[in-house]
Design an enzyme around this catalytic site. Structure first.
Site, PDB file in Angstrom:
ATOM      1  N   GLY A   1       1.820   4.710  13.161  1.00 22.46           N
ATOM      2  CA  GLY A   1       2.446   3.489  13.674  1.00 22.46           C
ATOM      3  C   GLY A   1       1.670   2.909  14.853  1.00 22.46           C
ATOM      4  O   GLY A   1       1.503   1.690  14.966  1.00 22.46           O
TER       5      GLY A   1
ATOM      6  N   CYS B   1      13.343  10.744   7.075  1.00 25.97           N
ATOM      7  CA  CYS B   1      13.198  10.293   8.475  1.00 25.97           C
ATOM      8  C   CYS B   1      14.494  10.482   9.238  1.00 25.97           C
ATOM      9  O   CYS B   1      14.491  10.828  10.406  1.00 25.97           O
ATOM     10  CB  CYS B   1      12.771   8.832   8.506  1.00 25.97           C
ATOM     11  SG  CYS B   1      13.893   7.767   7.595  1.00 25.97           S
TER      12      CYS B   1
ATOM     13  N   LYS C   1       0.874  -1.179   0.000  1.00 29.37           N
ATOM     14  CA  LYS C   1       0.000   0.000   0.000  1.00 29.37           C
ATOM     15  C   LYS C   1       0.909   1.226   0.000  1.00 29.37           C
ATOM     16  O   LYS C   1       1.406   1.653   1.031  1.00 29.37           O
ATOM     17  CB  LYS C   1      -0.859  -0.019   1.278  1.00 29.37           C
ATOM     18  CG  LYS C   1      -2.156   0.739   1.206  1.00 29.37           C
ATOM     19  CD  LYS C   1      -2.065   2.181   0.777  1.00 29.37           C
ATOM     20  CE  LYS C   1      -1.925   3.159   1.928  1.00 29.37           C
ATOM     21  NZ  LYS C   1      -1.779   4.550   1.427  1.00 29.37           N
TER      22      LYS C   1
ATOM     23  N   GLU D   1       9.031   1.402  11.209  1.00 27.32           N
ATOM     24  CA  GLU D   1      10.089   2.356  10.854  1.00 27.32           C
ATOM     25  C   GLU D   1       9.456   3.745  10.903  1.00 27.32           C
ATOM     26  O   GLU D   1       8.759   4.141   9.977  1.00 27.32           O
ATOM     27  CB  GLU D   1      10.620   2.070   9.440  1.00 27.32           C
ATOM     28  CG  GLU D   1      11.273   0.708   9.276  1.00 27.32           C
ATOM     29  CD  GLU D   1      12.720   0.685   9.789  1.00 27.32           C
ATOM     30  OE1 GLU D   1      13.182   1.694  10.340  1.00 27.32           O
ATOM     31  OE2 GLU D   1      13.361  -0.359   9.627  1.00 27.32           O
TER      32      GLU D   1
ATOM     33  N   GLY E   1       6.395   5.081   8.358  1.00 20.40           N
ATOM     34  CA  GLY E   1       5.587   6.288   8.357  1.00 20.40           C
ATOM     35  C   GLY E   1       5.676   6.991   9.700  1.00 20.40           C
ATOM     36  O   GLY E   1       6.655   6.838  10.442  1.00 20.40           O
ATOM     37  N   SER E   2       4.630   7.737  10.018  1.00 15.37           N
ATOM     38  CA  SER E   2       4.659   8.591  11.200  1.00 15.37           C
ATOM     39  C   SER E   2       4.388   7.786  12.473  1.00 15.37           C
ATOM     40  O   SER E   2       3.712   6.751  12.431  1.00 15.37           O
ATOM     41  CB  SER E   2       3.599   9.681  11.048  1.00 15.37           C
ATOM     42  OG  SER E   2       2.331   9.071  10.886  1.00 15.37           O
TER      43      SER E   2
END
Ligand code: NAD
Length: 477
Positions: free
Chosen positions: A229, A280, A171, A246, A224-225
């Protein structure tokens, strides 16, 4: 119009709805993707399961490796096309877009080579017993990917999962997914079996959520954020599905007075300017030993003033931010800085050719940022570098560890003993000494501590996360 890619076929969403893709350099729609739903995820998961049961699980390591190697070669052969997609989709200057293609190819190459070199162990046990361990794939893995490095993150996540014997449902972000769809098409062309790599696009709260909740997903790799998460963890917890997270970072660059500044200055600059700060592992906090504080800020200030921002196609130091809400987020941080009277050292320039509507932000160097201020605590995810002074090693460590994140840290000093002392005391998944992220790090295990997540991707270590261990004890007398 872009379609989902399921079982090696372009497929429209059953929703009949689409999402426009915006070119951030011009704030103009240039394509549409499918606004998929839970039904589409179900179709993709079933296709992946069928592939796993009938074909993929029967391939040997070398056979999987050859497929991944062919995919790596195909990515290289389509370098310009993939870079153009990423340039338009993400607003990446072409130098960055080309570097991302090279990294994608390198991930597939690295994991191609790993397929037949990853195995379990034998364990000495009781008399008359033999014990061995097998590393087994989870099965159908879900991959939720952000917009900042679509190709690189697909490469490390899907490459590692396939090498370990899993099949994948991906996705991508609703803000950037064209390169990922194209790579799945290339995989089909080089011979990946139907259902090994499936791409379903759409919004996170719809299709991402459906993927995280689907009972047929055996492992989730989420990049992602931190806030999303948490949602992924909650969804996965219901059925005890393993997750790799991550997440974000607020990574410190710690510069001692004895540092080699000819090495440090360009690396410090690059670590916050790369991808317009939307990284990141951006080195977004600059901790400087007091005696070096003024001279280093002056030197960096001059470099910031020379930085140029403009449309991706101009290939300047920075392209635009990904979308208007990201631009607004950076503006909000900078207006908070003004209210708090945080001094600005220098700012780069947005070039005259940059369209007014594009999502541009000049790179900005701030100083004397209080450690408790949101600018020193939260991810800006834009080209904003926050400097603060420290007196000694203890204070440097206190400041470095004073956020909820722990992804990457940079240490600049010629003192070898100090390098080790600092690396040991710092809370982060990676520590770079006298460099920062040089070479891309395909081989280097990557991931965070604290709110930067857990589990590791990249390198051989990722294969541990993409497999589970079975212990087999045989009594033979
Ligand atoms: P995001 O969390 O908003 O989105 C990431 C992905 O999750 C997207 O595909 C999105 O559609 C999906 N998503 C959103 N809501 C969801 C939900 N409720 N359920 C399931 N999926 C959902 O992050 P972003 O803005 O795309 O990316 C920026 C963030 O990613 C930053 O925090 C950055 O630090 C982090 N990031 C981390 C790494 C790493 O390796 N540690 C790498 C790149 C980016």
């Amino acid at each position: 119009m872009q379609l989902n890619f399921i079982a090696n076929q372009p497929v429209p969403s059953s929703s009949g709805r689409t999402i426009p893709m915006i070119d951030p350099s011009y704030a103009e729609a240039f394509d549409d993707i499918q606004r998929s739903n839970a039904q589409d995820i179900d179709v993709a998961v079933k296709a992946a399961r069928h592939c796993l049961d009938t074909v993929w699980s029967r391939l040997t390591g070398p056979e999987r490796g050859r497929l991944l190697m062919r995919l790596s070669e195909s990515v290289i052969a389509h370098t310009d096309e993939l870079a153009q997609l990423e340039l338009r989709d993400c607003g990446k200057p072409s130098t960055q877009a080309l570097a991302d293609v090279a990294a994608l190819a390198r991930y597939f190459e690295f994991y191609a080579g790993a397929c037949d070199k990853f195995h379990g162990q034998t364990i000495p046990y009781l008399d008359g017993y033999s014990v061995l361990t097998w590393r087994e794939p989870h099965g159908v893995t879900g991959h939720i990917i952000p917009w900042n490095y679509p190709m690189q993150i697909m490469g490390r996540s899907v490459g590692g999962a396939l090498a370990a014997g899993n099949v994948c449902v991906v996705k991508p972000s609703e803000d950037a997914c064209l390169s990922i769809i194209r790579v799945a098409q290339l995989a089909a062309q080089v011979g990946f079996p139907s259902g090994a790599i499936n791409i379903v696009t759409g919004f996170g709260h719809e299709v991402g959520d459906a993927l995280a909740r689907h009972a047929g997903i055996d492992h989730i790799s989420f990049t992602g954020s931190p806030s999303v998460g948490t949602l992924i963890q909650q969804a996965a917890a219901v059925r005890h599905c393993p997750v790799t997270l991550e997440l974000g970072g607020k990574s410190p660059q710690i510069v001692f007075a004895d540092a080699n500044l000819d090495d440090a200055v360009p690396a410090i600059l690059n670590a916050i300017v790369q991808n317009a700060g939307q990284t990141c592992s951006a080195g977004s906090r600059l901790l400087i030993e007091q005696s070096l504080y003024e001279p280093l800020l002056e030197r960096l200030g001059q470099r910031f003033e020379n930085l140029r921002v403009g449309p991706a196609a101009m290939n300047l130091d920075l392209g635009p931010l990904i979308r208007q809400s990201q631009q607004q987020r950076v503006w909000d941080f900078l207006s908070d800085a003004q209210v708090a009277k945080i001094p600005m050292v220098a700012q780069g320039q947005i070039v005259d050719e940059a369209p007014q509507a594009g999502y541009y932000q000049a790179p900005t160097l701030l100083r004397d940022v209080p450690v408790s201020h949101p600018l020193a605590q939260e991810e800006v995810f834009g080209p904003v570098l926050c400097a603060m002074p420290f007196e000694d090693e203890d204070e440097a460590i206190t400041l470095a560890n004073a956020t909820r994140f722990g992804l990457v840290a940079g240490i600049w000093t010629r003192d070898g003993a100090r390098q080790f002392r600092m690396a040991k005391r710092i809370q982060s998944g990676q520590v770079f000494i006298n460099n920062y992220g040089a070479g891309g790090g395909v081989e280097l295990p990557f991931g965070g501590v604290k709110s930067s997540g857990y589990g590791r991707e990249k390198g051989f270590e990722a294969l541990l996360g993409f497999t589970t261990l079975k212990t087999v004890a045989i009594r033979h007398g």
